[in-house]
Each structure stands twice: as C-alpha cells, then as structure tokens.
Design a protein around this motif. Structure first.
Motif, PDB file in Angstrom:
ATOM      1  N   LEU A  27       0.784  -1.192  -0.037  1.00  0.00           N
ATOM      2  CA  LEU A  27      -0.198   0.140  -0.040  1.00  0.00           C
ATOM      3  C   LEU A  27       0.881   1.111   0.025  1.00  0.00           C
ATOM      4  CD1 LEU A  27      -2.520  -1.030   2.688  1.00  0.00           C
ATOM      5  CD2 LEU A  27      -2.891  -0.711   0.149  1.00  0.00           C
ATOM      6  N   ASP A  28       0.334   2.353  -0.414  1.00  0.00           N
ATOM      7  CA  ASP A  28       0.997   3.531  -0.481  1.00  0.00           C
ATOM      8  C   ASP A  28       0.595   4.409   0.771  1.00  0.00           C
ATOM      9  OD1 ASP A  28       0.644   6.672  -1.274  1.00  0.00           O
ATOM     10  OD2 ASP A  28       2.355   5.713  -2.467  1.00  0.00           O
ATOM     11  N   TRP A  29       1.359   5.172   1.423  1.00  0.00           N
ATOM     12  CA  TRP A  29       0.882   5.572   2.908  1.00  0.00           C
ATOM     13  C   TRP A  29       0.109   6.927   2.490  1.00  0.00           C
ATOM     14  CZ3 TRP A  29       0.278   5.223   7.544  1.00  0.00           C
ATOM     15  CH2 TRP A  29       0.151   6.150   8.213  1.00  0.00           C
ATOM     16  N   ARG A  30      -0.068   7.208   1.498  1.00  0.00           N
ATOM     17  CA  ARG A  30      -1.149   8.252   0.912  1.00  0.00           C
ATOM     18  C   ARG A  30      -2.596   7.776   1.164  1.00  0.00           C
ATOM     19  NH1 ARG A  30       1.727  10.732  -3.893  1.00  0.00           N
ATOM     20  NH2 ARG A  30       1.955   8.533  -3.887  1.00  0.00           N
ATOM     21  N   GLU A  31      -2.637   6.457   0.535  1.00  0.00           N
ATOM     22  CA  GLU A  31      -4.085   5.992   0.374  1.00  0.00           C
ATOM     23  C   GLU A  31      -4.352   5.527   1.961  1.00  0.00           C
ATOM     24  OE1 GLU A  31      -5.968   2.206  -1.542  1.00  0.00           O
ATOM     25  OE2 GLU A  31      -3.874   2.224  -1.642  1.00  0.00           O
ATOM     26  N   VAL A  32      -3.375   5.060   2.773  1.00  0.00           N
ATOM     27  CA  VAL A  32      -3.717   4.521   4.438  1.00  0.00           C
ATOM     28  C   VAL A  32      -3.995   5.797   5.023  1.00  0.00           C
ATOM     29  CG1 VAL A  32      -2.855   3.744   6.202  1.00  0.00           C
ATOM     30  CG2 VAL A  32      -2.329   2.686   4.196  1.00  0.00           C
ATOM     31  N   GLU A  33      -3.398   7.023   4.856  1.00  0.00           N
ATOM     32  CA  GLU A  33      -3.540   8.259   5.561  1.00  0.00           C
ATOM     33  C   GLU A  33      -5.157   8.738   5.125  1.00  0.00           C
ATOM     34  OE1 GLU A  33      -0.684  11.648   7.318  1.00  0.00           O
ATOM     35  OE2 GLU A  33      -0.584  11.708   5.176  1.00  0.00           O
ATOM     36  N   ALA A  34      -5.263   8.832   3.961  1.00  0.00           N
ATOM     37  CA  ALA A  34      -6.730   9.321   3.704  1.00  0.00           C
ATOM     38  C   ALA A  34      -7.664   8.772   4.483  1.00  0.00           C
ATOM     39  CB  ALA A  34      -6.815   9.006   2.221  1.00  0.00           C
ATOM     40  N   ARG A  35      -7.695   7.323   4.632  1.00  0.00           N
ATOM     41  CA  ARG A  35      -8.558   6.857   5.583  1.00  0.00           C
ATOM     42  C   ARG A  35      -8.608   7.106   7.039  1.00  0.00           C
ATOM     43  NH1 ARG A  35     -10.347   1.263   2.688  1.00  0.00           N
ATOM     44  NH2 ARG A  35      -9.637   1.828   0.436  1.00  0.00           N
ATOM     45  N   LEU A  36      -7.359   7.414   7.203  1.00  0.00           N
ATOM     46  CA  LEU A  36      -7.250   7.909   8.961  1.00  0.00           C
ATOM     47  C   LEU A  36      -7.881   9.384   8.914  1.00  0.00           C
ATOM     48  CD1 LEU A  36      -3.592   6.595   9.589  1.00  0.00           C
ATOM     49  CD2 LEU A  36      -5.538   5.957  10.917  1.00  0.00           C
ATOM     50  N   ILE A  37      -7.555  10.124   7.747  1.00  0.00           N
ATOM     51  CA  ILE A  37      -8.507  11.727   7.933  1.00  0.00           C
ATOM     52  C   ILE A  37      -9.984  11.389   7.878  1.00  0.00           C
ATOM     53  CG2 ILE A  37      -8.491  13.679   6.408  1.00  0.00           C
ATOM     54  CD1 ILE A  37      -5.525  13.109   5.773  1.00  0.00           C
ATOM     55  N   ALA A  38     -10.304  10.496   6.804  1.00  0.00           N
ATOM     56  CA  ALA A  38     -11.707  10.622   6.675  1.00  0.00           C
ATOM     57  C   ALA A  38     -12.552   9.880   7.662  1.00  0.00           C
ATOM     58  CB  ALA A  38     -12.019   9.848   5.291  1.00  0.00           C
ATOM     59  N   SER A  39     -12.151   8.941   8.494  1.00  0.00           N
ATOM     60  CA  SER A  39     -12.819   8.347   9.412  1.00  0.00           C
ATOM     61  C   SER A  39     -13.378   9.058  10.435  1.00  0.00           C
ATOM     62  CB  SER A  39     -11.976   7.173   9.925  1.00  0.00           C
ATOM     63  OG  SER A  39     -12.604   6.280  10.782  1.00  0.00           O
ATOM     64  N   GLY A  60     -11.608  11.691  16.859  1.00  0.00           N
ATOM     65  CA  GLY A  60     -10.548  12.641  16.854  1.00  0.00           C
ATOM     66  C   GLY A  60     -10.296  12.953  15.503  1.00  0.00           C
ATOM     67  N   VAL A  61      -9.206  13.560  15.197  1.00  0.00           N
ATOM     68  CA  VAL A  61      -8.786  14.125  13.619  1.00  0.00           C
ATOM     69  C   VAL A  61      -7.335  13.525  13.674  1.00  0.00           C
ATOM     70  CG1 VAL A  61     -10.618  15.673  13.594  1.00  0.00           C
ATOM     71  CG2 VAL A  61      -8.372  16.361  14.575  1.00  0.00           C
ATOM     72  N   TRP A  62      -6.979  13.409  12.224  1.00  0.00           N
ATOM     73  CA  TRP A  62      -5.650  13.011  11.673  1.00  0.00           C
ATOM     74  C   TRP A  62      -5.231  14.283  11.102  1.00  0.00           C
ATOM     75  CZ3 TRP A  62      -2.708   8.752  12.747  1.00  0.00           C
ATOM     76  CH2 TRP A  62      -1.584   8.669  12.467  1.00  0.00           C
ATOM     77  N   VAL A  63      -3.979  14.909  11.708  1.00  0.00           N
ATOM     78  CA  VAL A  63      -3.801  16.179  11.341  1.00  0.00           C
ATOM     79  C   VAL A  63      -2.168  16.141  11.608  1.00  0.00           C
ATOM     80  CG1 VAL A  63      -3.528  18.799  11.754  1.00  0.00           C
ATOM     81  CG2 VAL A  63      -5.749  17.532  11.810  1.00  0.00           C
TER      82      VAL A  63
END
Length: 168
Positions: A27-39, A60-63
């Motif tokens: 997986l690409d980190w950007r794809e994983v991080e996008a899910r952390l942001i959107a959740s 919470g928020v991923w920032v």
C-alpha cells in the motif's frame, strides 16, 4: 509540521497466511492516511496500571501525521496513557484494516495555528453536535487534548496481497 513519510515493508506473519514474498502490492502511505483522515470513528486501546486492557471508541482527527483527540484528563483512557503512553488506534473495519501503534501524550494547541487547523478538522462532527472552537485546547491544561504519534502502522485492504507495515 508534517513528519517524514514512513518506510514500508511486509510484516512478519506465520507461514500459511499467504503473505507475498516480494513488495508487489504494498500500500501507499497516502492511501492509508486518507482513511485515517476521513474516518469518524476510531477505537483506542490502552493498558490500565494493573495490566488489564481497556478499549473505547473515540472521535478524533488526523492532522500533521498524528491523531488528535480530547476528553477529560480523568477518563480511564487518559489516566492509562499517563501511566503508560503506549496505545493502539484502529479504524472500525475488520476487512479494510488500519492499525496505528504509537504513544499518546497530553498536548495543547494555540488558537491561531494548530488549534485553528484542529477545529476545522473536527468539523466532520458538527452534524453530531460537536464543533470545538480553535481556542478549545489553548489553556494551561490543553483542554484535555491528547496526541498519538505513530511509530508503526499495519494496514491491508485486500488481505493478504497488500499487507503493509509502515515504520518511522
């Protein structure tokens, strides 16, 4: 400040799980991080001082490459993290999995910088009745703000083909 991107590789799993032997499909980190942001819903696991586990759903928020959440410093999860900051944060899905291992520490955020960005990110909960102002975490006690800095993330969306470990 955005942290450096993580290294990625395959984790070690016991024989028989079908984990690919090469890096194809990582997986690409950007794809994983996008899910952390959107959740909107996360599960936080911590350990009580007597060693018993504790798990609780959290908003919470991923920032800035970290997970920010708040709550009274007297909550069980905050007390646990003060005693032992090692925590695990997961998303809700058992098939599209993101598991964050890191450390939860008390924090604070100035209203005109990080506080403003956190307030904007917490906007995803406005329809649920939670919309903290930018100055919510600027007091001496940080308004109960905590931050999880990731040390390792395991993720997969198509097990076992794309099982990926990210490390900082």
């Amino acid at each position: 400040m955005e942290p450096l991107p993580p290294r990625r590789d395959r984790p070690r799993l016991p024989d028989g799980y079908g984990l690919p032997a090469d890096d194809e499909g990582l997986l690409d980190w950007r794809e994983v991080e996008a899910r952390l942001i959107a959740s909107k819903h996360y599960w936080l696991a911590s350990v009580r001082p007597d060693g018993r586990p504790h798990s609780i759903p959290r908003w919470g928020v991923w920032v800035d490459g970290r997970f920010w959440y708040d709550g009274a410093p007297t909550t069980r999860h905050a007390l646990n993290a003060e005693h032992n900051p090692a925590v695990t944060l997961t998303l809700e899905s058992g098939t599209e999995v993101v598991i964050v291992e890191g450390r939860s520490l008390a924090a604070r955020a100035d209203a005109d910088d990080l506080g403003a960005r956190l307030s904007a990110a917490f906007g995803k909960y406005a329809d649920d009745g939670y919309a903290p102002a930018a100055d919510a975490w600027s007091g001496a006690d940080g308004g109960g703000l905590r931050v999880i800095t990731p040390e390792r993330v395991l993720a997969w969306f198509d097990f076992p083909k794309d099982v990926t470990r990210f490390r900082w």
